[in-house]
Design an enzyme around this catalytic site. Sequence first.
Site, PDB file in Angstrom:
ATOM      1  N   HIS A  43       0.829  -1.205   0.000  1.00 58.27           N
ATOM      2  CA  HIS A  43       0.000   0.000   0.000  1.00 58.27           C
ATOM      3  C   HIS A  43       0.864   1.256   0.000  1.00 58.27           C
ATOM      4  O   HIS A  43       0.722   2.126  -0.876  1.00 58.27           O
ATOM      5  CB  HIS A  43      -0.909  -0.033   1.236  1.00 58.27           C
ATOM      6  N   GLU A  44       1.772   1.351   0.972  1.00 64.81           N
ATOM      7  CA  GLU A  44       2.621   2.536   1.055  1.00 64.81           C
ATOM      8  C   GLU A  44       3.591   2.591  -0.123  1.00 64.81           C
ATOM      9  O   GLU A  44       3.961   3.676  -0.591  1.00 64.81           O
ATOM     10  CB  GLU A  44       3.383   2.562   2.384  1.00 64.81           C
ATOM     11  N   HIS A  54       1.891   4.388  -2.923  1.00 63.53           N
ATOM     12  CA  HIS A  54       2.017   5.839  -2.762  1.00 63.53           C
ATOM     13  C   HIS A  54       3.392   6.316  -3.242  1.00 63.53           C
ATOM     14  O   HIS A  54       3.506   7.296  -3.982  1.00 63.53           O
ATOM     15  CB  HIS A  54       1.871   6.227  -1.290  1.00 63.53           C
ATOM     16  N   HIS A  56       3.882   6.178  -6.960  1.00 66.86           N
ATOM     17  CA  HIS A  56       3.105   7.269  -7.558  1.00 66.86           C
ATOM     18  C   HIS A  56       3.923   8.565  -7.469  1.00 66.86           C
ATOM     19  O   HIS A  56       4.023   9.332  -8.448  1.00 66.86           O
ATOM     20  CB  HIS A  56       1.777   7.408  -6.816  1.00 66.86           C
TER      21      HIS A  56
END
Length: 601
Positions: A390-391, A394, A397
């Site tokens: 998940h992180e 980020h 991105h």
Amino acid sequence: MSKETIPLRKDVPAEYKWDLSTIYKSDDEWESDLKAVLAATEKLASFKGRLGESKETLLEALHADEALDKLLENVYHYASLLNEADQGDSTAQDKVNRAMMAYTKAGASTSFYVPELLSIPDEKINSWIEDPAFTDYKIYIKKILHTKPHTLSEKEEKLLALQSESGQTASTTFSLLNDVDMNFGTVHVDGKELPLTHGTWSNFLENQNREVRKEAYGKFYGVYEGHANTLAALYAGSVANDVFHSRARGYNSSLEAALYGDKVPVEVYHNLIDTVHKNLGALHRFYSLRKKALGVDELRHYDVYVPLVKSVKTRITYEESVEIVRKALAVLGKEYTDTLCNGLLHGWADRYENKGKNSGAFSSGCYRGYPYILLNYDEETLRDVYTMAHEGGHSMHSWYSVHNNPFMCYEYTIFEAEVASTFNEELVFEYLLKDAREKGDKNLATYLLAMRANDILATLHRQTMFAEFELKSHESVEQGIPLTTEKLRSMYRELLELYFGPEMHFEKSSDLEGLRIPHFYNAFYVYKYATGISASLALAKRVTCGGEKEKEDYFKFLKSGGSRYPIESLRVAGVDMTSTEPVQAALDTFASLVDQLEKEL
């Protein structure tokens, strides 16, 4: 890392910490840039009254604006990361405070900038920015022009800038109280006294021994009960600050103020809540299934996180987790996986819990340096593999945004950010489920299905419940109804009962959950988790079932940075978030998981 003792920051090996030298190699370099902020502020301030003279003057001012923004970003980012790693470190606190003071002073001294820029006739400024010399600033200026209806006079903007530091008091105080000052004691587990912390909390609630869960829950919320009035006052203060700013700028509501900058219609927020309400039947069915699977007479709030499938090995080292992420995300290509996994192993991530460290997980990037990741990785918690992915979503991105956009428009919105992160979670789930089925491990496959249902629930249903609480809290103040401790608790309890359904029995302290959520101090943030997972489930299916075009569309989205508004960038990726269809499809996916679990269990 041992969970029996939580180490001090100084005792954590360097290879387990993030490497902040890509921002500053020493504190002296940071001090130098902090001093340079003053000169950069004076440089930008020297353009007061001159922005509309000519396009050459405006371009010079934009260069000065960029230089100041870069300094402020670097100075504050470095200080905040030091502080997040150990919030009990007075030196780090001092750096954050000084950086915030510099930020406030810069904001006050340059408060003329946006109002004066907006005073330039639209025809003139729109003509100027067509000049190729303005290429790096064109999008930035257009986004400023979007704020014109809610930008105040120079004097009013200066007052708001001066208030920004004091406006952080509620958030700062909550963070110190929650992460540093609170002591939750210990929990009895297999004859040992293990420390109860924010980092170990989830592990205790996943323990198959119900007495361990009950003890941990009681002690945890017992501490919050002792601070209930203080916590309520802090949150009420934060809400009052939001309402003040929305009214000062002439918005119809705090919600509109929060969504306006991203050009997200308020209907997106309301549609999310309404669509989830219409689909609560599947959620209630899931809790009924949980009650039966656990074999309890009454389902309690401390029963909702324990795995429904027992005896599943969940010990995965940090390094093994990185390799799972690498294989799960292989569809995105070698550049993506190599960049992320090398970062996770070498300098991007702060891996494990230490005393005073922020209790959650986050990704924090800026234009210079790594896109850093804070974790509290626990090798006995399988969900932490998902957290890493998940992180990592980020951070990648951020990596693509930085490498494909000029500084003044590289930052994507939080609305978009939660797509890239939960996209990765879905790919990890699909990889682990396929691997379990190929190995004939039905127990693990059922475990994964149950955990995925829980994760979608946590990201979609729970965050929507949080979003509804935020909306009700702000609407209460906007209607002239004070947020007392009792008001906040009763409001939150009503939502608990609505979302969890008739099978759940709550403790007297259960409604204190609404006063311990850090994200509530960044108003109207959490709904983006729910819209994000709705978009990501659609895009994950589109990319994995599609070809090169679908993958390329997704990378266009990752590379967009701040060059488009979020609704537009997601349309480029292949999903329309102004429609209720993505949310409904995600809720249908959850209902399907519940159907599968009913058969398996």
